[in-house]
Design an enzyme around this catalytic site. Structure first.
Site, PDB file in Angstrom:
ATOM      1  N   ASP A 150      -1.021  -0.549   6.618  1.00 29.60           N
ATOM      2  CA  ASP A 150      -0.783  -0.534   7.718  1.00 29.60           C
ATOM      3  C   ASP A 150      -1.918  -0.314   8.499  1.00 29.60           C
ATOM      4  OD1 ASP A 150      -1.894   1.318   6.868  1.00 29.60           O
ATOM      5  OD2 ASP A 150      -0.936   3.745   6.774  1.00 29.60           O
ATOM      6  N   ASP A 164      -7.262  -0.877   5.042  1.00 29.98           N
ATOM      7  CA  ASP A 164      -6.611  -2.214   4.371  1.00 29.98           C
ATOM      8  C   ASP A 164      -6.947  -3.795   5.176  1.00 29.98           C
ATOM      9  OD1 ASP A 164      -4.960  -1.993   5.869  1.00 29.98           O
ATOM     10  OD2 ASP A 164      -3.102  -1.248   4.609  1.00 29.98           O
ATOM     11  N   ASP A 187       0.818  -1.052   0.042  1.00 32.06           N
ATOM     12  CA  ASP A 187      -0.399  -0.246  -0.239  1.00 32.06           C
ATOM     13  C   ASP A 187       0.789   1.249  -0.028  1.00 32.06           C
ATOM     14  OD1 ASP A 187      -2.390   1.257   0.263  1.00 32.06           O
ATOM     15  OD2 ASP A 187      -2.202   1.559   2.635  1.00 32.06           O
TER      16      ASP A 187
END
Lengths: 72, 647
Positions: B542, B546, B326
Site C-alpha cells: 500500500d 514499503d 504485503d
C-alpha cells in the site's frame, strides 16, 4: 529548465528521428518526442534555451518539412 | 476526420475513378493503338493528383539531406515503374500508399482521441475564496492554505481537505470505480474527481504541480519514454532495415544486368524487382503499431484506474509468475479497530484508563495499530480537557505521567515503543517486547494484533486490535492464478497465527510472518533469486513503509495510493483504489498488449520477408509489394487498436 511544447508531427518514424537529432544538440540534457500525445519535452540549459529551441525546430524541419512546433 | 484527411479522401476517390476508367479503356483496342507517350500522359494525370505532395515532400527532404525517407522511396519506386512502362502499377502504388496513409492517420487519430478523453481529468478553474468573495482562477495560481469552493458538478481542481459541506465525489475518471465516494468535513478530496451533490469548502493542501491530477498526467505522458525491450528492438531494427533493403534494391537493379548482360529489357525486369524492394523497405508498420499497442495497453489500464509508468512495466507485468503481497492494507483492509481492551486483574487499571494510557504513548506513531488506539480513545473517552494521563476518575491508583513529548517516545523495531517521562516508563508492544524487558505478562491467544502494555515493571493489560481481510481478496488471488500467477506469497510483521489465518482465507500459498521492515527486502531478494529466468516477480503494497521493496521487485505495485506521493514515486504500477482484482486485470492487459505487439512484429516482418524473397526471384508484382507496405501497416494499426479496448 524543462519545458513542454505541442507539436504537429505526422509519422512515428519522423518523431523518433527528430528526438535523436535534438538529443545530439549541444546543451540538451534530455528530450522526448511523444508521437501519441504530440508533445515535445525538452530539458536544456537555461541561458541558451531559446537558441536551443531554434536549433530544435530546424532539426525537425530537416526531418519533416511539414512538422510544426508550437512555441507558445 | 480532420480537414486534412477529408482532402486526402477526395483525392483518393478522384484518382480511383480516373484510374478505374483508364483500366477499362486499356482493355480496348483503341487504347492500344495510342502512342506510348499519350498512354503515359493519361496515366500521369491520376498519378500527379494522388502523388504530388509525396513528390514535393521527397524533393524537400532530399534537399535537407534525408534520403531514406518513405516519400523518397515511394517516389523512386513509382518513377521506376514508369520507366519500365508499368504505368498502371505506378498509379496503383501511389494510390494504395495514400489510402494506407489515410487509414493510418485516421486510426492513430482515433486512438489519440480516446486516450485524450480518458485523460480528460484536467480542472479548468478553481473558485478561490478571498475575503468572502469568490473568483474563478487558474488552478495553478492557487496556493496551499487557500480556501476554494467546489460546487455540484464541478471538478475538484486541487488536493485538499474539506472544511465544510457533505457531498459525494465521482472518482470514476481516476479509479474506474463507479460508486461515488462520500466526503465530510475533515476528509481529503483529490483533484480530478467530480463533486456530485453539494457545495464543498476545501482548504488546499498542495500546489497544482504536486496535485494528483498533475502527477497522473505527467506519469501517463512520460510513460512513453520508458520503452519496452521490444520497442527498443524495433527502433534499432528500423534504423538498419531501410538502408539495408535500399542497398539491396540498388544492387538488384545494377548487378544482375551488368553480370548477365542483355539490353534494356533485362535491366527493366531487374529494375522492377528493385522497385518492389524499395516499396517494402519502409518500417512504418512496426514503427507505428508497436508503440501504439503499448500506448493502448497503458491507456486501457488507466481507464480502470491503473497507472502503468512505462511500456517496460507493461511488458514485465505480462511475465509475472510470482506475486508477493504485503499484508496490512493490501490483503487486509488496513483499518485496524480496537476489538477488546483487557486490563490485567489486580493491576488496578480500568479499561478506559488503559486505552487512554496507550493513546497517549502512541500519539506520535504512524503504525496502523497506534492509529486504531488513538481513534478508539477519541471515540470512547470523552474529552475532559485535563492534561496528563494521571487524571483518573475511577479512583484507581495514580498512573500519573505527564503527557509525552515526541522526544520521550522511542520506537523499538519489530517490538513496539517505550515512552518515558517524569521518572516512569511505559512499554507498549508485542510479546517480544515483554520478553525482552522481562516483564511478567498474560499472553493472549486470540487472533489479531495484541498490544501489551506495562508501566515500569508492572503489566497493566492488553489491547487487541484486529484488521479485516478484504472481501475481494480471495477472488482476486484466484483471478491472478487464472491469469498465470503460479506462486503467491504474503509478507507481514504480524504474528504467524494471524498471518496464517489471513493467508488461508485469501488463498495465498506461502506466508512469511514476524518480519522486521528490513527483512522484507531480504525476503523479496530471496524470492527473486528463486524464480525461473524470464519470469517476473511483482510486489504489491500500500506504499506505506514499503518503498524499498516496491523498488526492489521487478514490478512494484502500489495500491490505494490516491494522493500518496511516496508510493507513486516508488511504484512502477499504481492502483488508484485498493481493489486487488485490478492486479489480475493489469496482468491480462499486459499479456494482451504483448500478444498484439508480437503478432504485429511477426506478421509485418513475415509478409515483408516473403514479398522480398518473391520479389527478388521475380515472382511478386508491385501490387503485392504495396500490400506488404501500407496494407500491413493498416492491419497492424487496426490490430494495435484492440489494445485500447478493455476486455
Amino acid at each position: 529548465m524543462k519545458k513542454k511544447f505541442k507539436v504537429d508531427v505526422d509519422c512515428a518514424n519522423c518523431a523518433a528521428k527528430m528526438e535523436t537529432a535534438i538529443a545530439k544538440l549541444e546543451g540538451v540534457n534530455e528530450v522526448s518526442m511523444n508521437f501519441m500525445t504530440q508533445k515535445l519535452t525538452i530539458d536544456a540549459d537555461d541561458e541558451r534555451f531559446d537558441e536551443i529551441m531554434q536549433s530544435a525546430i530546424a532539426c525537425c524541419k530537416k526531418v519533416d518539412a511539414d512538422s510544426t512546433i508550437y512555441l507558445s | 476526420m480532420t480537414r486534412k484527411e477529408k482532402k486526402k479522401l477526395t483525392r483518393i476517390l478522384a484518382t480511383g475513378a480516373i484510374f478505374a476508367a483508364l483500366l477499362m479503356m486499356r482493355r480496348t483496342a483503341a487504347f492500344d493503338a495510342l502512342p506510348r507517350a499519350v498512354q503515359f500522359v493519361l496515366f500521369l494525370i491520376p498519378y500527379l493528383i494522388i502523388g504530388y505532395d509525396v513528390i514535393a515532400k521527397a524533393g524537400r527532404n532530399i534537399r535537407n539531406g534525408n534520403v531514406f525517407d518513405e516519400n523518397f522511396l515511394m517516389m523512386i519506386a513509382t518513377f521506376g515503374a514508369f520507366a519500365i512502362g508499368e504505368y498502371a502499377e505506378a498509379v496503383a502504388v501511389m494510390l494504395f500508399y495514400q489510402t494506407g496513409e489515410l487509414f493510418q492517420d485516421y486510426a492513430v487519430g482515433k486512438s489519440r482521441a480516446s486516450i485524450a478523453e480518458m485523460m480528460n481529468i484536467v480542472p479548468e478553474y478553481a473558485n478561490l475564496e478571498k475575503d468572502g468573495n469568490l473568483s474563478q482562477v487558474d488552478p495553478e495560481d492557487v496556493r496551499p492554505g487557500d480556501i476554494i469552493v467546489i460546487r455540484a458538478g464541478e471538478r475538484v481542481p486541487l488536493d485538499g481537505t474539506v472544511l465544510a459541506g457533505e457531498s459525494f465525489l465521482d472518482t470514476a475518471a481516476l479509479t474506474g470505480e463507479s460508486v461515488p465516494r462520500r466526503v465530510r468535513p475533515g476528509d481529503d478530496v483529490i483533484s480530478g474527481c467530480i463533486n456530485g451533490a453539494n457545495v464543498l469548502r476545501v482548504e488546499v493542501k498542495k500546489p497544482y504541480e504536486d496535485s494528483t491530477v498533475a502527477r497522473i498526467l505527467e506519469l501517463v505522458e512520460n510513460a512513453g519514454s520508458r520503452k519496452a525491450r521490444v520497442e527498443n528492438f524495433i527502433t534499432r531494427f528500423a534504423r538498419y532495415y531501410t538502408p539495408v533493403v535500399t542497398f539491396f534494391a540498388i544492387g538488384l537493379a545494377v548487378i544482375p544486368p551488368l553480370v548477365l548482360g542483355g539490353g534494356w529489357s533485362v535491366f527493366a525486369a531487374w529494375l522492377k524487382r528493385a522497385c518492389i524492394f524499395l516499396i517494402v523497405s519502409c518500417p512504418c508498420a512496426l514503427v507505428i503499431s508497436v508503440p501504439l499497442g503499448f500506448f493502448g495497453g497503458i491507456g486501457s489500464a488507466s481507464r480502470i484506474g491503473v497507472l502503468v509508468k512505462g511500456s517496460n512495466f507493461l511488458e514485465a507485468v505480462s511475465q509475472v509468475r510470482t506475486v508477493v503481497f504485503d499484508k496490512t492494507g493490501t490483503v487486509t483492509k488496513g483499518q485496524f479497530r480496537v476489538r477488546e481492551i483487557v486490563p490485567e486483574k489486580g493491576a488496578g487499571c480500568g479499561e478506559e484508563e488503559l486505552l487512554r494510557l496507550a493513546a497517549e504513548a502512541e500519539a506520535f506513531s504512524n503504525h496502523p495499530a497506534a492509529a486504531a488506539i488513538r481513534e478508539a480513545a477519541e471515540a470512547g473517552v470523552p474529552e475532559t480537557g485535563t492534561a496528563g494521563i494521571g487524571a483518573s476518575k475511577t479512583g484507581a491508583p495514580e498512573f500519573g505521567t505527564p503527557k509525552f513529548a515526541a522526544e520521550d517516545v522511542r520506537e523499538i523495531a519489530g517490538q513496539g515503543i517505550c515512552a518515558g517521562a517524569g521518572g516512569h516508563t511505559l512499554w507498549l508492544g508485542n510479546r517480544k517486547l515483554m520478553e525482552a524487558q522481562n516483564i511478567q505478562y498474560t499472553p493472549c491467544a486470540e487472533a489479531g494484533t495484541i498490544v501489551y502494555i506495562a508501566k515500569d515493571r508492572t503489566y497493566l493489560g492488553h489491547i487487541r486490535i484486529d484488521d479485516e481481510i478484504k472481501e475481494t481478496a480471495a477472488d482476486a488471488v484466484a483471478a491472478m492464478k487464472r491469469a498465470g500467477v503460479s506462486r503467491t506469497v504474503m509478507l507481514t510483521g504480524d504474528t504467524e497465527k494471524t498471518a496464517q489465518r489471513i493467508a488461508s482465507a485469501a488463498g495465498i500459498d506461502e506466508v512469511h510472518a514476524e518480519l522486521l521492515p528490513g527483512d522484507k527486502v531480504a525476503r523479496v531478494e530471496k524470492l527473486l533469486a528463486e524464480k525461473a529466468q524470464g519470469d517476473k516477480l511483482a510486489f504489491v503494497g500500500d506504499g506505506i513503509n514499503d518503498a524499498p521493496v516496491l523498488t526492489r521487485a521487478d514490478v512494484g505495485i502500489a495500491m490505494g495510493s490516491l494522493g500518496s506521493d511516496a508510493a507513486i514515486e516508488a511504484a512502477d504500477i499504481v492502483l488508484m483504489d485498493d481493489d486487488l482484482n485490478k492486479i489480475a486485470s493489469v496482468i491480462r492487459i499486459g499479456r494482451k498488449t504483448m500478444r498484439i505487439v508480437k503478432e504485429n512484429i511477426v506478421f509485418a516482418l513475415g509478409v515483408k520477408g516473403i514479398v522480398l524473397v518473391l520479389g527478388a526471384l521475380g515472382a511478386a508484382n508491385m501490387w503485392e509489394a504495396v500490400f506488404a507496405d501500407v496494407g500491413v501497416a493498416v492491419l497492424a494499426v487496426l490490430n494495435s487498436m484492440r489494445a485500447l479496448r478493455a476486455d
